[in-house]
Enzyme design. Structure first.
Site, PDB file in Angstrom:
ATOM      1  N   GLU A   1      -1.589  -1.814  -4.614  1.00 17.75           N
ATOM      2  CA  GLU A   1      -2.910  -0.866  -4.376  1.00 17.75           C
ATOM      3  C   GLU A   1      -2.779   0.179  -5.593  1.00 17.75           C
ATOM      4  OE1 GLU A   1      -5.297   1.128  -1.090  1.00 17.75           O
ATOM      5  OE2 GLU A   1      -5.384  -1.070  -0.884  1.00 17.75           O
TER       6      GLU A   1
ATOM      7  N   ASP B   1      -1.985   1.051   7.277  1.00 20.61           N
ATOM      8  CA  ASP B   1      -1.261   0.760   6.055  1.00 20.61           C
ATOM      9  C   ASP B   1      -0.776  -0.701   5.693  1.00 20.61           C
ATOM     10  OD1 ASP B   1      -1.270   3.696   4.665  1.00 20.61           O
ATOM     11  OD2 ASP B   1      -0.105   3.628   6.868  1.00 20.61           O
TER      12      ASP B   1
ATOM     13  N   ASP C   1       0.933  -1.238  -0.135  1.00 25.48           N
ATOM     14  CA  ASP C   1       0.063   0.191   0.088  1.00 25.48           C
ATOM     15  C   ASP C   1       0.937   1.142   0.185  1.00 25.48           C
ATOM     16  OD1 ASP C   1      -2.288   1.764   0.463  1.00 25.48           O
ATOM     17  OD2 ASP C   1      -2.198   1.375   2.295  1.00 25.48           O
TER      18      ASP C   1
END
Length: 174
Positions: A67, A140, A7
């Site tokens: 992501e 995260d 992420d």
């Protein structure tokens, strides 16, 4: 299969590695890379790249999932986030790993069941799916683990769709 989720972020880049064995998910490692906000932007990107490189070398994932960007009204923030994504992708590609990308809504759908899930819902489902004693920290890291889980679930589905025998008997009634 061992999947590394990332992420990306310029203040904190979450990472998480999930292993799948016999259709069971196992947490390998997770955490966050947080370069000093006082550092110049290029140095922060370098730190993210170098840390991801070390994690990939140590844990040897088979694939990396990054992501995708969400739509942002703040162009400058979106561009900086894009740089962090680029660094993450570069670290994976330089290690010879395939890279997959999923939108945040796809990740939430795969893990929680709805693409509009709140961050806390994702964290709790990741905790449950990986049988963790507590919610992954930083947040995260939970998002990165969710991305890895999303890819594992998507890979299973792709395999099922390739194999007509997996649908034998489906839809029959007696």
């Amino acid at each position: 299969m061992r999947v590394m989720g990332i992420d990306p972020g310029t203040l904190t880049s979450g990472y998480g590695i999930v292993s799948e064995e016999d259709h069971k998910l196992f947490h390998v490692v997770s955490g966050g890379i947080s370069p000093s906000a006082k550092q110049p932007f290029p140095k922060r990107l370098k730190k993210i790249y170098e840390e991801l490189e070390k994690i990939i070398a140590k844990y040897k994932p088979h694939v990396v999932v990054v992501e995708d960007l969400f739509v942002s009204n703040n162009i400058k923030a979106a561009l900086k986030l894009g740089h962090a994504r680029g660094v993450a992708i570069l670290a994976a590609v330089n290690a010879g790993l395939p890279v997959f990308e999923y939108a945040p809504t796809e990740v939430k759908q795969a893990v929680v069941g709805t693409g509009k899930a709140e961050k806390k819902q994702v964290q709790l489902m990741v905790k449950a799916l990986l049988d963790l004693p507590k919610v992954p920290h930083p947040a995260d890291a939970a998002d990165a683990l969710a991305a890895a889980i999303c890819h594992i679930h998507s890979s299973r589905m792709r395999e099922m769709l390739k194999s007509p025998s997996s649908f034998r008997g489906a839809g029959r009634t007696r």
